[in-house]
Design a protein around this motif. Sequence first.
Motif: not given
Length: 300
Positions: A98-101, A148-154
């Motif tokens: 979670x920290x990596x995210x 949320x932003x990671x999944x949007x970008x991916x």
Amino acid sequence: RSIHNTIDYTWQMLSPELATLMAQCSSFRGIFTCQAVTAITGQSIQKVNQLTQRSMLYMDTQRNLHIHGMMQQFAAQKLQENAAIAQATKQKHSEYFIGLLSTWWENSESQHIVAKLLPHLDNIYAAWDWAFNHQAFGLLSRTIIPFTQFHIYAGLLWDVQLLIQSYHQKLEEQRAILPEISPEISPEIFPEIFPGIFPEEYQQMQTALTYARTIFHYQLGNYEQVPELMHAAQTQVHQHGYLHLAANLEHYLANFNRLALRFTEAQQHFEQAIRYAKEQKQPYSWIPPLISLALNANQH
């Protein structure tokens, strides 16, 4: 059975320290790195290399580690034999990924490149699942924006929308057995009645999931559900003071109004988004609405 016997024999050849390390490695999903192993277990790279030399872990050409499915099952059984180590390892695994995210989102060096995080996605999901099941709601709610932003970008919107919905349903099931969260319930008494669950963190998680559901419904074009969710998210954010979500939420409210050709309302929300982002010191939350504000002015 012969494979199990081979694994068992190899395991017996390990020193107690290496056996514990191998058991802890069963917490990983998919590929993982030496850096992750050492950070979570506290062991050295040399110890990890000893496991690869014994073919209990496999290192690919990119220096990522893998563990065979049957070996992982065997190691997981061994890990459960020591409840204290199992609990500590899984908690550290959850906090690490979670920290990596969060670092991916907040650190400018990542440049929000999706490829840097994709290899760790299975471990991130496992980390989120463990944290949710152990009511680490404060930790999860603070990382809902990078999630949320990671999944949007991916472009992984459908899968994560279902995942968020499942978390929402689980939270509602928990809420059904809890008393109404209200000022009459003392924060000191609540955890004594319901161990591990705190009203403030519960409310944070509920708000974070409402925010995530709003964003993903908007991104997927489910516009008929967006207004109600946006209103609920906005109410929760301001009622409980979770202003770290306010800038992003105002940005989506602005975009939604712009789609409806309500340019004046859109401009107001863009300006609010920029103000909240600056107040919360969120540079990645005020740059997009700033650009959108200029585009909206041109359209208007």
